[in-house]
Scaffold this active site. Structure first.
Site, short mmCIF file in Angstrom:
data_model
loop_
_atom_site.label_atom_id
_atom_site.label_comp_id
_atom_site.label_asym_id
_atom_site.label_seq_id
_atom_site.Cartn_x
_atom_site.Cartn_y
_atom_site.Cartn_z
N LYS A 22 -45.18 -15.89 24.61
CA LYS A 22 -45.30 -16.99 25.65
C LYS A 22 -46.02 -18.02 25.18
O LYS A 22 -45.79 -19.17 25.43
CB LYS A 22 -45.58 -16.04 26.75
CG LYS A 22 -45.98 -16.92 28.10
CD LYS A 22 -46.21 -16.31 29.01
CE LYS A 22 -47.82 -16.04 29.47
NZ LYS A 22 -48.59 -17.30 29.93
N ASN A 23 -47.47 -17.68 24.98
CA ASN A 23 -48.36 -18.65 24.75
C ASN A 23 -48.05 -19.52 23.42
O ASN A 23 -48.86 -20.53 23.45
CB ASN A 23 -49.91 -18.23 24.70
CG ASN A 23 -50.25 -17.44 26.38
OD1 ASN A 23 -49.58 -17.58 27.14
ND2 ASN A 23 -51.36 -16.87 26.25
N CYS A 116 -57.63 -21.69 40.13
CA CYS A 116 -56.59 -20.32 40.08
C CYS A 116 -57.22 -19.23 40.43
O CYS A 116 -58.36 -18.99 40.03
CB CYS A 116 -55.61 -20.58 38.85
SG CYS A 116 -56.05 -19.61 37.72
N ARG A 121 -61.15 -22.88 35.94
CA ARG A 121 -60.47 -23.45 34.76
C ARG A 121 -60.23 -25.08 34.85
O ARG A 121 -59.32 -25.37 35.14
CB ARG A 121 -59.03 -22.64 34.66
CG ARG A 121 -59.19 -21.27 34.61
CD ARG A 121 -57.76 -20.75 34.64
NE ARG A 121 -57.17 -20.67 33.49
CZ ARG A 121 -56.20 -19.96 33.07
NH1 ARG A 121 -55.19 -19.57 34.08
NH2 ARG A 121 -55.76 -19.74 31.64
N ASP A 305 -57.02 -11.85 27.50
CA ASP A 305 -55.66 -11.40 28.12
C ASP A 305 -55.40 -9.91 28.14
O ASP A 305 -54.61 -9.33 28.78
CB ASP A 305 -54.73 -12.28 27.42
CG ASP A 305 -54.69 -13.51 28.16
OD1 ASP A 305 -55.35 -13.90 28.94
OD2 ASP A 305 -53.84 -14.43 27.56
N ARG A 397 -44.32 -13.28 34.95
CA ARG A 397 -44.63 -14.57 34.26
C ARG A 397 -44.89 -14.41 32.55
O ARG A 397 -44.65 -15.40 32.01
CB ARG A 397 -46.10 -15.28 34.78
CG ARG A 397 -45.78 -15.74 36.08
CD ARG A 397 -47.16 -16.61 36.38
NE ARG A 397 -47.87 -17.40 35.56
CZ ARG A 397 -49.20 -17.64 35.04
NH1 ARG A 397 -50.01 -16.84 35.93
NH2 ARG A 397 -49.45 -18.34 33.99
C1 UD1 Z 1 -55.00 -20.04 27.23
C2 UD1 Z 1 -53.94 -18.92 27.67
C3 UD1 Z 1 -54.78 -17.86 28.35
C4 UD1 Z 1 -55.79 -17.49 27.92
C5 UD1 Z 1 -57.18 -18.32 27.46
C6 UD1 Z 1 -58.19 -17.82 26.60
C7 UD1 Z 1 -51.77 -19.99 27.62
C8 UD1 Z 1 -50.73 -20.70 28.67
N1 UD1 Z 1 -53.14 -19.63 28.22
O1 UD1 Z 1 -55.36 -20.72 28.53
O2 UD1 Z 1 -53.74 -16.80 28.18
O3 UD1 Z 1 -56.37 -16.45 28.60
O4 UD1 Z 1 -56.12 -19.37 26.70
O5 UD1 Z 1 -57.79 -17.29 25.33
O6 UD1 Z 1 -51.73 -20.06 26.18
N2 UD1 Z 1 -62.51 -24.60 30.09
C9 UD1 Z 1 -63.41 -25.59 30.46
N3 UD1 Z 1 -62.96 -26.84 30.50
C10 UD1 Z 1 -61.79 -27.18 29.89
C11 UD1 Z 1 -60.97 -26.29 29.36
C12 UD1 Z 1 -61.44 -25.04 29.47
O7 UD1 Z 1 -64.30 -25.19 30.89
O8 UD1 Z 1 -61.51 -28.38 29.70
C13 UD1 Z 1 -63.12 -23.04 30.18
C14 UD1 Z 1 -61.96 -22.32 31.14
O9 UD1 Z 1 -62.16 -22.60 32.44
C15 UD1 Z 1 -62.15 -21.03 30.71
C16 UD1 Z 1 -62.37 -21.21 29.12
O10 UD1 Z 1 -62.92 -22.30 28.84
O11 UD1 Z 1 -63.50 -20.34 31.27
C17 UD1 Z 1 -61.16 -20.75 28.35
O12 UD1 Z 1 -60.15 -21.68 28.40
P1 UD1 Z 1 -58.97 -22.18 27.64
O13 UD1 Z 1 -59.17 -21.36 26.31
O14 UD1 Z 1 -58.85 -23.50 27.79
O15 UD1 Z 1 -57.85 -21.32 28.32
P2 UD1 Z 1 -56.32 -21.79 28.73
O16 UD1 Z 1 -56.10 -22.67 27.45
O17 UD1 Z 1 -56.32 -22.40 29.96
#
Ligand code: UD1
Length: 425
Positions: A22-23, A116, A121, A305, A397
């Site tokens: 999915k990701n 969320c 996030r 995850d 999902r």
């Molecule tokens: C993706 C995955 C999710 C997984 C996560 C971490 C998908 C669709 N989702 O989510 O399943 O749990 O990676 O492996 O692939 N953060 C910030 N600022 C930002 C971006 C992120 O502070 O601009 C923080 C987030 O709040 C979180 C951490 O960084 O605490 C990790 O987030 P991130 O790696 O970006 O996760 P996603 O890409 O949203």
């Protein structure tokens, strides 16, 4: 809302085939916005998040045909540069269309993905990157608006190896002439699969010896025919479910090296693991599950995850085990529900302190996020008697035909759809 009715207490036994990731599929679908040519993706799982992404592509102006795991994305009309809030609120990753739209049309207006269930996030790392590339960022009527007269190549050191920011900035840089360097990037296998898909569209992207992503922007990208990698989170979930039920399961069509740390921890917990290039077989060595402490971390660390499913397993260990959640700040919503099923868990900030119990007891519980929901299903599979997991839409999902796959492994799990049986919601 659908529920799962689980009559637990049976060991999972048999073979299960893993679906496409999915990701990885989500951002690769979004990468089709980088071209007007037709793109084909294979092994795309039939999941709610994928259907949401398809709706986003259609709303932006693409024609999308999904047929049994294959997706064809064609150009229909000039693309729009904004997505409706109704779609973004269903899936935070919707924000990842910002990079492709910004680089092609020099603007994108995306509703701010609000907080969320599993934490705040924010998207500050994405936005800081776009700004460094020359974009102006503003907030208008709840939308993040990114605009640029001209984007330029740049070196960006991410403050945290965010998966989403790495993907968004990489897609954006793929069409910016010159050399962009992204440092401190996410190294998740899904990022590697997106790089492969972009390369097949003609992008010039490589990883250097320091693990940085180097992008030599090109003026145009073309169509692709790409097969998505196996879902390592689904893989890990089945391995853990097999372990928790003390079963014997062979997981096929997967990539064991994407789950290396999980398999190592399962060996430590006392299970037998045999792997080939694309299969994992797990069997029970002892009756007891040894406690193993775990901390989540960016890849190749333990996947956040898989934290919730791992918690279900450790609830059954003989002794006590700590789980530290170091990626998301609010990812223990499954813990109180597991406690309702007899688990002994104390939460101290980002650490769950678990004292193992002999077994789970059946209960009616509620899923409040995707992976946490699966942790409850695993507990239900272990608990002797009938458990009910409510709000299955979270699980839908991210897990394709989950009840069919578990039934094939001998579980007694049925979906209860109140609308189909004429009950009030
Ligand atoms: C993706 C995955 C999710 C997984 C996560 C971490 C998908 C669709 N989702 O989510 O399943 O749990 O990676 O492996 O692939 N953060 C910030 N600022 C930002 C971006 C992120 O502070 O601009 C923080 C987030 O709040 C979180 C951490 O960084 O605490 C990790 O987030 P991130 O790696 O970006 O996760 P996603 O890409 O949203």
């Amino acid at each position: 809302m659908d529920k799962f009715i689980i009559k637990g207490g049976k060991k999972l036994k048999g073979t299960v085939e893993i679906s496409g990731s999915k990701n990885a599929a989500l951002p690769i679908l979004m990468a089709t916005l980088l071209t007007d040519e037709t793109c084909f993706l294979n092994r795309v799982p039939n999941l709610r998040d994928i259907r949401t992404t398809i709706k986003i592509l259609e709303e932006l102006g693409k024609k999308v045909i999904y047929d049994n795991g294959t997706v064809e994305v064609r150009s229909k009309r000039k693309l729009k540069t904004t997505v409706s809030y109704d779609l973004v609120k269903q899936m935070r990753a919707s924000f990842w269309v910002a990079g492709p739209l910004l680089t092609r049309f020099k603007k994108a207006s995306i509703p701010l993905p609000g907080g969320c269930a599993i934490g705040v996030r924010p998207v500050d790392i994405h936005l800081r990157g776009f700004e460094k590339m020359g974009a102006k960022v503003s907030t208008e009527k709840g939308n993040v608006v990114v605009k640029a007269k001209k984007l330029h190549p740049v070196k960006i050191i991410l403050s945290f190896p965010s998966v989403g920011a790495t993907l968004n900035l990489m897609m954006c840089a793929s069409l910016i002439p010159g050399k962009t360097v992204l440092e401190n990037v996410a190294r998740e296998p899904e990022v590697g699969d997106v790089i492969k898909a972009l390369q097949s569209m003609g992008a010039n992207i490589s990883l250097d010896e320091k693990g940085r992503i180097i992008i030599e922007g090109v003026s145009k990208l073309h169509g692709m025919n790409h097969t998505v990698i196996a879902d390592r989170i689904e893989t890990g979930t089945f391995v853990i479910a097999a372990a928790a039920t003390r079963g014997e399961v062979e997981i096929t069509e997967c990539v064991p090296e994407h789950n290396e740390i999980l398999l190592e921890y399962l060996l430590d917990a006392g299970f037998n693991i045999e792997t080939t290039q694309d299969t994992i077989k797990i069997t029970c060595r002892n009756k007891k599950i040894k406690p193993v402490n775990m901390k989540t971390a960016p890849f190749p660390g333990f996947a956040t995850d898989l934290q919730a499913p791992w918690m279900s397993l450790m609830c059954l260990c003989s002794g006590s085990a700590d789980i530290s959640e170091d990626i998301f700040e609010n990812r223990f919503m499954h813990a109180p529900e597991l406690v309702r099923m007899g688990a002994n868990i104390l939460i101290d900030r980002n650490t769950a302190k678990i004292t193992g119990v002999k077994s789970f007891s059946p209960a009616v519980v509620m899923a409040s996020d995707l992976r946490g929901g699966m942790a409850l299903v695993i507990a239900g599979l272990c608990a002797k008697g009938t458990s009910v997991v409510e709000r299955v839409y979270h699980i839908d999902r991210g897990y394709e035909i989950i009840e069919e796959k578990l039934t094939e492994l001998g579980a007694n799990i049925k979906r209860h759809n109140p609308v189909l049986v004429g009950e009030e919601e």
